[in-house]
Design an enzyme around this catalytic site. Structure first.
Site, PDB file in Angstrom:
ATOM      1  N   LEU A  12       9.512   6.976 -15.810  1.00 28.55           N
ATOM      2  CA  LEU A  12      10.296   8.197 -15.872  1.00 28.55           C
ATOM      3  C   LEU A  12       9.757   9.196 -14.853  1.00 28.55           C
ATOM      4  CD1 LEU A  12      12.547   9.666 -17.413  1.00 28.55           C
ATOM      5  CD2 LEU A  12      10.821  10.474 -19.005  1.00 28.55           C
ATOM      6  N   HIS A  13      10.655   9.790 -14.098  1.00 29.47           N
ATOM      7  CA  HIS A  13      10.266  10.826 -13.142  1.00 29.47           C
ATOM      8  C   HIS A  13      11.356  11.881 -13.110  1.00 29.47           C
ATOM      9  CE1 HIS A  13      13.035   9.129 -10.161  1.00 29.47           C
ATOM     10  NE2 HIS A  13      12.547   7.946 -10.492  1.00 29.47           N
ATOM     11  N   GLY A  14      11.127  12.948 -12.429  1.00 29.18           N
ATOM     12  CA  GLY A  14      11.986  14.120 -12.474  1.00 29.18           C
ATOM     13  C   GLY A  14      13.449  13.881 -12.167  1.00 29.18           C
TER      14      GLY A  14
END
Length: 68
Positions: A12-14
């Site tokens: 998960l990333h921005g």
């Protein structure tokens, strides 16, 4: 309803946590990781990486496959 499936080692990333979930109107992100489940700090960081109103669920491989 499943709106998108994405395979990525980063979990998960921005861009996913904010941009994609907002554009799709998603209210939940399901992450599959056998290792993250044993790391409380990593689980906390993943839960903080979401936009408001969207929950993050982390499951091991077997449980994630069953959920899908």
């Amino acid at each position: 309803m499943i709106q998108m499936i994405r395979v990525d080692y980063r979990l998960l990333h921005g861009q996913v946590a904010v941009s994609w979930t907002s554009a799709l109107g998603a209210d939940c992100i399901l992450l599959m990781s056998d290792t993250a489940l044993n790391d409380k700090l990593r689980l906390r960081a993943l839960s903080l990486a979401r936009r408001e109103g969207c929950k993050v669920v982390v499951k091991n491989t077997e449980a994630a496959v069953k959920a899908l």
